[in-house]
Design an enzyme around this catalytic site. Structure first.
Site, PDB file in Angstrom:
ATOM      1  NE  ARG A 187       2.496  -4.998  11.180  1.00  0.00           N
ATOM      2  CZ  ARG A 187       3.499  -4.827  10.335  1.00  0.00           C
ATOM      3  NH1 ARG A 187       4.755  -5.289  10.570  1.00  0.00           N
ATOM      4  NH2 ARG A 187       3.530  -4.159   9.220  1.00  0.00           N
TER       5      ARG A 187
ATOM      6  NE  ARG B 224      -4.040  -0.915  10.584  1.00  0.00           N
ATOM      7  CZ  ARG B 224      -2.959  -0.448   9.667  1.00  0.00           C
ATOM      8  NH1 ARG B 224      -3.100   0.649   9.224  1.00  0.00           N
ATOM      9  NH2 ARG B 224      -2.027  -1.250   9.758  1.00  0.00           N
TER      10      ARG B 224
ATOM     11  NE  ARG C 149       8.123  -2.608   5.902  1.00  0.00           N
ATOM     12  CZ  ARG C 149       6.883  -2.369   6.133  1.00  0.00           C
ATOM     13  NH1 ARG C 149       6.094  -1.689   5.257  1.00  0.00           N
ATOM     14  NH2 ARG C 149       6.213  -2.817   7.165  1.00  0.00           N
TER      15      ARG C 149
ATOM     16  CE  LYS D 271      -2.115  -1.124   4.006  1.00  0.00           C
ATOM     17  NZ  LYS D 271      -1.138  -2.307   4.237  1.00  0.00           N
TER      18      LYS D 271
ATOM     19  NE  ARG E 146       6.791  -0.540  10.215  1.00  0.00           N
ATOM     20  CZ  ARG E 146       5.712  -0.489   9.285  1.00  0.00           C
ATOM     21  NH1 ARG E 146       5.709   0.150   8.113  1.00  0.00           N
ATOM     22  NH2 ARG E 146       4.505  -1.189   9.739  1.00  0.00           N
TER      23      ARG E 146
HETATM   24  P1  AP5 Z   1       5.089  -1.483   1.883  1.00  0.00           P
HETATM   25  O1  AP5 Z   1       4.453  -0.873   0.657  1.00  0.00           O
HETATM   26  O2  AP5 Z   1       5.711  -1.022   2.653  1.00  0.00           O
HETATM   27  O3  AP5 Z   1       3.812  -2.169   2.331  1.00  0.00           O
HETATM   28  P2  AP5 Z   1       2.409  -1.719   3.209  1.00  0.00           P
HETATM   29  O4  AP5 Z   1       1.288  -2.472   2.519  1.00  0.00           O
HETATM   30  O5  AP5 Z   1       2.410  -0.125   3.354  1.00  0.00           O
HETATM   31  O6  AP5 Z   1       2.840  -2.206   4.674  1.00  0.00           O
HETATM   32  P3  AP5 Z   1       2.893  -1.892   6.279  1.00  0.00           P
HETATM   33  O7  AP5 Z   1       3.529  -3.126   7.070  1.00  0.00           O
HETATM   34  O8  AP5 Z   1       3.471  -0.554   5.887  1.00  0.00           O
HETATM   35  O9  AP5 Z   1       1.306  -1.768   6.567  1.00  0.00           O
HETATM   36  P4  AP5 Z   1       0.676  -1.937   7.584  1.00  0.00           P
HETATM   37  O10 AP5 Z   1      -0.523  -1.913   7.521  1.00  0.00           O
HETATM   38  O11 AP5 Z   1       1.102  -2.980   8.640  1.00  0.00           O
HETATM   39  O12 AP5 Z   1       1.529  -0.729   8.783  1.00  0.00           O
HETATM   40  P5  AP5 Z   1       1.095   0.684   8.972  1.00  0.00           P
HETATM   41  O13 AP5 Z   1       2.316   1.462   8.990  1.00  0.00           O
HETATM   42  O14 AP5 Z   1       0.009   1.123   8.221  1.00  0.00           O
HETATM   43  O15 AP5 Z   1       5.773  -3.066   1.311  1.00  0.00           O
HETATM   44  C1  AP5 Z   1       6.248  -3.883   2.002  1.00  0.00           C
HETATM   45  C2  AP5 Z   1       7.571  -4.217   1.258  1.00  0.00           C
HETATM   46  O16 AP5 Z   1       7.456  -5.130   0.386  1.00  0.00           O
HETATM   47  C3  AP5 Z   1       8.679  -3.260   1.262  1.00  0.00           C
HETATM   48  O17 AP5 Z   1       9.962  -3.748   1.362  1.00  0.00           O
HETATM   49  C4  AP5 Z   1       8.391  -3.138  -0.305  1.00  0.00           C
HETATM   50  O18 AP5 Z   1       9.774  -2.607  -0.899  1.00  0.00           O
HETATM   51  C5  AP5 Z   1       8.036  -4.467  -0.788  1.00  0.00           C
HETATM   52  N1  AP5 Z   1       7.005  -4.401  -1.969  1.00  0.00           N
HETATM   53  C6  AP5 Z   1       6.084  -3.399  -2.189  1.00  0.00           C
HETATM   54  N2  AP5 Z   1       5.231  -3.797  -3.057  1.00  0.00           N
HETATM   55  C7  AP5 Z   1       5.968  -5.028  -3.608  1.00  0.00           C
HETATM   56  C8  AP5 Z   1       5.678  -5.665  -5.211  1.00  0.00           C
HETATM   57  N3  AP5 Z   1       4.688  -5.525  -5.742  1.00  0.00           N
HETATM   58  N4  AP5 Z   1       6.660  -6.782  -5.263  1.00  0.00           N
HETATM   59  C9  AP5 Z   1       7.629  -6.962  -4.321  1.00  0.00           C
HETATM   60  N5  AP5 Z   1       7.877  -6.333  -3.140  1.00  0.00           N
HETATM   61  C10 AP5 Z   1       7.081  -5.332  -2.764  1.00  0.00           C
HETATM   62  O19 AP5 Z   1       0.715   0.545  10.515  1.00  0.00           O
HETATM   63  C11 AP5 Z   1       1.732   0.247  11.620  1.00  0.00           C
HETATM   64  C12 AP5 Z   1       1.126   0.280  13.008  1.00  0.00           C
HETATM   65  O20 AP5 Z   1       0.508   1.597  13.133  1.00  0.00           O
HETATM   66  C13 AP5 Z   1      -0.203  -0.620  12.959  1.00  0.00           C
HETATM   67  O21 AP5 Z   1       0.210  -2.176  13.370  1.00  0.00           O
HETATM   68  C14 AP5 Z   1      -0.801  -0.140  14.011  1.00  0.00           C
HETATM   69  O22 AP5 Z   1      -0.378  -0.218  15.510  1.00  0.00           O
HETATM   70  C15 AP5 Z   1      -0.632   1.464  13.827  1.00  0.00           C
HETATM   71  N6  AP5 Z   1      -1.925   2.007  13.122  1.00  0.00           N
HETATM   72  C16 AP5 Z   1      -1.596   2.309  11.715  1.00  0.00           C
HETATM   73  N7  AP5 Z   1      -2.851   2.979  11.319  1.00  0.00           N
HETATM   74  C17 AP5 Z   1      -3.781   2.660  12.184  1.00  0.00           C
HETATM   75  C18 AP5 Z   1      -5.076   2.856  12.112  1.00  0.00           C
HETATM   76  N8  AP5 Z   1      -5.880   3.307  11.230  1.00  0.00           N
HETATM   77  N9  AP5 Z   1      -5.709   2.374  13.418  1.00  0.00           N
HETATM   78  C19 AP5 Z   1      -5.088   1.831  14.392  1.00  0.00           C
HETATM   79  N10 AP5 Z   1      -3.796   1.712  14.417  1.00  0.00           N
HETATM   80  C20 AP5 Z   1      -2.945   2.114  13.391  1.00  0.00           C
END
Ligand code: AP5
Ligand code: ZN
Length: 213
Positions: free
Chosen positions: A168, A85, A124, A13, A157
């Site tokens: 997660r 979420r 990552r 994403k 991370r």
């Molecule tokens: P990447 O693009 O970084 O993936 P992502 O979907 O953004 O994954 P995240 O882990 O950031 O999502 P998340 O939802 O767990 O975390 P968030 O930060 O929102 O890609 C991942 C890896 O794969 C990278 O290395 C990339 O290079 C590679 N890649 C990408 N696309 C690829 C492809 N097509 N092919 C091959 N490789 C690829 O949340 C973190 C924490 O914050 C949560 O656990 C929670 O505690 C809190 N939080 C955040 N938002 C909320 C909310 N709305 N409500 C409550 N808590 C929240």
């Protein structure tokens, strides 16, 4: 136009949101990035959020909703990455937008298998200075472990350990996946195959978004 990016951790994403916002001028709002910034700066919000994030749990709805409210209404073209979420976050987003005569335009669902997710997240690496995201295998920096953009040493991370990744995923299934039906009922859901390469997926995403213009 307000786009919501929905999907499990590691589905890509953030990577796609960055590409699309650079090319088509969207404001990229990532609640994960905002929360990590608050943790880094040890703000009161960051101190509260940290324990949830380290465990892989969701931060309480009221904190996240207040944080998003402050920024989303200022923008015309928005990508919401990682928000909403929970059903509570989604309904509160809907009512906040409705008050201003707006609504979510489309919801992009990133579909991907669990095993691919674990591979993506354990490999990552991120730049602690400029936020650039790399992958050891799929999107490596030119120089080993060094950010291409600013030369800083890359880090992992804190929540990208296998144990926290599994947690997660469980939290996604239990608290977030029901948003798929929520947005299907609103006729807003577009599903993409997120197992494709970064470039192929981007092509599909752009086509889906451009069809909306
Ligand atoms: P990447 O693009 O970084 O993936 P992502 O979907 O953004 O994954 P995240 O882990 O950031 O999502 P998340 O939802 O767990 O975390 P968030 O930060 O929102 O890609 C991942 C890896 O794969 C990278 O290395 C990339 O290079 C590679 N890649 C990408 N696309 C690829 C492809 N097509 N092919 C091959 N490789 C690829 O949340 C973190 C924490 O914050 C949560 O656990 C929670 O505690 C809190 N939080 C955040 N938002 C909320 C909310 N709305 N409500 C409550 N808590 C929240
Ligand atoms: Zn950097």
């Amino acid at each position: 136009m307000i786009l919501v990016f929905l999907g499990p951790p590691g589905a890509g994403k953030g990577t796609q949101a960055k590409m699309l916002s650079e090319e088509l001028g969207f404001k990229h709002i990532s609640t994960g990035d905002m929360l990590r910034e608050a943790v880094k700066n040890a703000t009161p919000l960051g101190l509260k959020a940290k324990e949830y994030m380290d465990r892989g749990d969701l931060v309480p709805d009221d904190i996240v909703i207040a944080m998003v409210e402050q920024v989303v209404l200022k923008e015309k073209k928005v990508i919401l990455d990682g928000f909403p979420r929970t059903i509570a976050q989604a309904t509160s987003l809907d009512s906040m937008l409705k008050k201003h005569g707006r609504e979510v335009s489309k919801v992009i669902l990133f579909e991907i298998d669990d095993e691919v997710i674990v591979d993506r997240l354990t490999g990552r690496r991120i730049c602690p200075n400029c936020g650039a995201v790399y992958h050891l295998k799929f999107s490596p920096p030119k120089e080993d472990q060094i950010c291409d953009i600013c030369g800083t040493k890359l880090i992992q991370r804190q929540d990208d350990t296998e144990e926290v990744i599994r947690r997660r995923l469980e939290v996604y299934r239990r608290q977030t996946a029901e948003l798929i039906d929520f947005y299907k009922r609103q006729n807003k859901l577009i599903s993409l195959d997120a197992q494709k390469s970064i470039e192929e997926l981007y092509k599909d995403l752009k086509k889906a978004v451009e069809d909306e213009y």
